[in-house]
Design an enzyme around this catalytic site. Structure first.
Site, PDB file in Angstrom:
ATOM      1  N   CYS A  52      16.440 -30.731  25.635  1.00  0.00           N
ATOM      2  CA  CYS A  52      17.056 -30.874  26.959  1.00  0.00           C
ATOM      3  C   CYS A  52      17.274 -29.502  27.602  1.00  0.00           C
ATOM      4  O   CYS A  52      17.948 -28.643  27.037  1.00  0.00           O
ATOM      5  CB  CYS A  52      18.389 -31.604  26.845  1.00  0.00           C
ATOM      6  SG  CYS A  52      19.256 -31.648  28.410  1.00  0.00           S
ATOM      7  N   ASN A  85      17.959 -24.514  40.927  1.00  0.00           N
ATOM      8  CA  ASN A  85      16.948 -25.436  40.423  1.00  0.00           C
ATOM      9  C   ASN A  85      15.709 -24.633  40.028  1.00  0.00           C
ATOM     10  O   ASN A  85      15.246 -23.771  40.770  1.00  0.00           O
ATOM     11  CB  ASN A  85      16.590 -26.458  41.509  1.00  0.00           C
ATOM     12  CG  ASN A  85      15.800 -27.638  40.973  1.00  0.00           C
ATOM     13  OD1 ASN A  85      14.824 -27.466  40.251  1.00  0.00           O
ATOM     14  ND2 ASN A  85      16.237 -28.840  41.300  1.00  0.00           N
ATOM     15  N   ALA A 167      16.103 -39.571  38.559  1.00  0.00           N
ATOM     16  CA  ALA A 167      16.499 -38.423  37.735  1.00  0.00           C
ATOM     17  C   ALA A 167      15.378 -38.146  36.740  1.00  0.00           C
ATOM     18  O   ALA A 167      15.011 -39.024  35.965  1.00  0.00           O
ATOM     19  CB  ALA A 167      17.801 -38.717  37.001  1.00  0.00           C
ATOM     20  N   HIS A 171      20.125 -35.673  31.096  1.00  0.00           N
ATOM     21  CA  HIS A 171      21.414 -34.986  31.048  1.00  0.00           C
ATOM     22  C   HIS A 171      22.102 -35.063  32.422  1.00  0.00           C
ATOM     23  O   HIS A 171      21.506 -34.679  33.433  1.00  0.00           O
ATOM     24  CB  HIS A 171      21.156 -33.517  30.655  1.00  0.00           C
ATOM     25  CG  HIS A 171      22.383 -32.777  30.301  1.00  0.00           C
ATOM     26  ND1 HIS A 171      22.581 -32.202  29.063  1.00  0.00           N
ATOM     27  CD2 HIS A 171      23.513 -32.522  31.000  1.00  0.00           C
ATOM     28  CE1 HIS A 171      23.764 -31.609  29.037  1.00  0.00           C
ATOM     29  NE2 HIS A 171      24.344 -31.787  30.217  1.00  0.00           N
ATOM     30  N   HIS A 173      23.555 -34.594  35.807  1.00  0.00           N
ATOM     31  CA  HIS A 173      23.560 -33.451  36.725  1.00  0.00           C
ATOM     32  C   HIS A 173      23.506 -33.956  38.159  1.00  0.00           C
ATOM     33  O   HIS A 173      22.952 -35.020  38.427  1.00  0.00           O
ATOM     34  CB  HIS A 173      22.362 -32.529  36.452  1.00  0.00           C
ATOM     35  CG  HIS A 173      21.027 -33.174  36.709  1.00  0.00           C
ATOM     36  ND1 HIS A 173      20.466 -34.109  35.864  1.00  0.00           N
ATOM     37  CD2 HIS A 173      20.136 -33.040  37.727  1.00  0.00           C
ATOM     38  CE1 HIS A 173      19.300 -34.510  36.328  1.00  0.00           C
ATOM     39  NE2 HIS A 173      19.075 -33.883  37.474  1.00  0.00           N
TER      40      HIS A 173
END
Lengths: 340, 340
Positions: A52, A85, A167, A171, A173
């Site tokens: 991840c 990002n 997504a 995880h 976010h």
């Protein structure tokens, strides 16, 4: 014309000649895992904790965080961190409008950040109220800083939960996109609420909130400062909107008490949705006034939650007319009566 | 106020107070197979031929067809039939506007039909040009008849292929919805193209077609009467639009030659999409002038195809700003070079 320092063009904003809508063309996001012949985005593999990229964002090539909130229990541990990002949709360039034949385009200048929560396995509805209010505080702190950038017109904060909600990483976010334009549907809402205000002298959302409180048919949850209801004319079955009861155009000026009440109602509604609808994927986003907020005193900020319970098909895509088979009254009754 | 004969109210049209958008609340569609706790609409089971309600629509409770086109090869066999949707989103009622507090609503009057193709297993891209032109003829014949109803303002024809595109039944079928309102995004397009026409004296779509033919960068396929290209400012990666080259506001007045050319280009583009992108689910819909067409001579009808290659996530849902990572130039190159 203002020159933005970072001239590393990442994307292009293109304007639709007919509708005036904007599109971001961001080919660098192609560097993300992408397969042309993948029939459905839902077939992507879920990523394990080991691989991840958000477990230890800096180890996975994310730069220094723009914000870190420490854990209450363990001061050496981060609870929320905000990073740029890695595959941004917006970056540097100039604000100048260019042309290609009859078309209009601009560089996609702006900032694209990711708000990462510490726990890989904790969906937002499982956060404590304290943890939720830390997340809200992170949104506000980043919003306030990004809104100082002179070339930013609107900041969109949104959360995609689950693959079917878009997504690409499990995880938990959220994302923050600071845009150089006011998005078309925000512009429509601003214009709609301004027209209502000119005609009646009132805020359209305050009028709706008053009516919903009286009629009670669509109300899902209420606390001292906030109200959640399913809108009379909704965009999707089981849509929920959360409004501050006091008129306020801007979400980023919440008091400490308001942040607590907002976190409380957001937690409650997400818990109810998860329990009543079988833990669905969902999106939520904040609708707030554009950053030059003194023009938009008639606006009333809110948060919209859209559980993934349907698909936008040909009718919706072709006409924008939404068709739902569960009325907001039925949806509100189901969610209101769901014990959490 | 005009009274519509059939007073069996099936649904409600509700107007959003802020945006002016319309929603159809159709609780009778709940009688379709529906589970509250189904996390994703994609988990529904595919239906076998044996239980398929479209193999023999009348046996499965659909009434007499409003149109039957016979098979070329076997005159006893139907090739295309049109029936009323068993779970319609629109029905009888009155045209009168009602109020609930500050909100506006109307009965959802209109007609909701299904255009069924004979072969359960034949996706549209597998149809012969002859079969495709029969389907197009069915669209036109039903459009022409429904447009005579005095209370109809706009007729939307669309096709959902595959579960992730919102088709709840596998068997290939299109839908026709005759609506009592002009849908918001059609209204925006009409207004946008009218503004362009007032400013320049030209049709905005004719200008785009001319430029695309010259630049060639986004063109995918062309024949004598039609052109297919990926739009400069698109709504989704790999979107394709098909336009008649000759200015024409209304799709329902195609000549026999135009029907053939249109079927040819629709077949070619669907084949290319299927081959290049791994047989994805897709939606297409026709954008044509509203039924009182003499007001809309500046408009230019077209068909839009949206292969399911992405998900509308928080940014798109919250702002209507579309983000794509494959440029229309790249998408067009891939599709143009796909041999069929």
């Amino acid at each position: 014309m203002k020159i933005i320092k970072n001239n590393n063009k990442i994307s292009e904003l293109r304007k639709d000649l007919v509708s005036g809508n904007w599109v971001i063309i961001a080919p660098k996001r192609m560097q993300r895992p992408f397969r042309l012949k993948e029939t459905s985005p839902l077939k992507r593999l879920r990523n394990s904790i080991k691989n991840c990229p958000f477990e230890n964002p800096q180890l996975f090539g994310h730069g220094e965080p723009s914000l870190v909130l420490k854990s209450e229990k363990n001061k050496n541990q981060w609870a929320v961190q905000v990073v740029k990002n890695k595959y941004p949709a917006l970056g540097g360039g100039t604000q100048k409008t260019k042309h290609e034949g009859p078309y209009e385009l601009r560089d996609g200048i702006g900032i694209h950040e990711v708000v990462i929560l510490r726990d890989h396995n904790k969906n937002l509805y499982q956060l404590s109220n304290k943890e939720m209010s830390e997340l809200v505080r992170a949104y506000i702190l980043r919003y306030q800083e990004l809104s100082l950038l002179s070339y930013i017109a609107y900041i969109s904060i949104f959360h995609n939960s689950g693959l079917s909600a878009g997504a690409s990483i499990d995880h938990p976010h959220s994302q923050i996109m600071a845009l150089p334009i006011i998005p078309p549907n925000v512009e429509h809402s601003i214009r709609g609420s301004l027209n209502f205000h000119r005609k009646t002298g009132k805020c359209v959302h305050c009028v709706m909130i008053d009516f919903e409180k009286k009629s009670k048919k669509r109300v899902i949850f209420e606390n001292k400062k906030f109200i959640a209801f399913s809108p009379f004319a909704l965009n999707q079955a089981f849509e929920v909107r959360i409004f501050p009861k006091k008129h306020s155009p801007q979400f980023e000026f919440m008091s400490v008490e308001e942040i607590e009440c907002f976190s409380d109602i957001l937690s409650a509604v997400l818990k109810k949705i998860s329990k009543a609808l079988g833990d669905p994927d969902y999106n939520f986003f904040i609708h707030t006034a554009p950053v030059a907020a003194f023009y938009y005193t008639h606006y009333h900020w809110h948060l919209e939650i859209l559980p993934k319970k349907g698909i936008q098909a040909g009718l919706e895509l072709g006409t924008d007319v939404i068709m739902v088979s569960v009325s907001p009254e039925d949806a509100a009754k189901i969610l209101r009566n769901t014990k959490i």
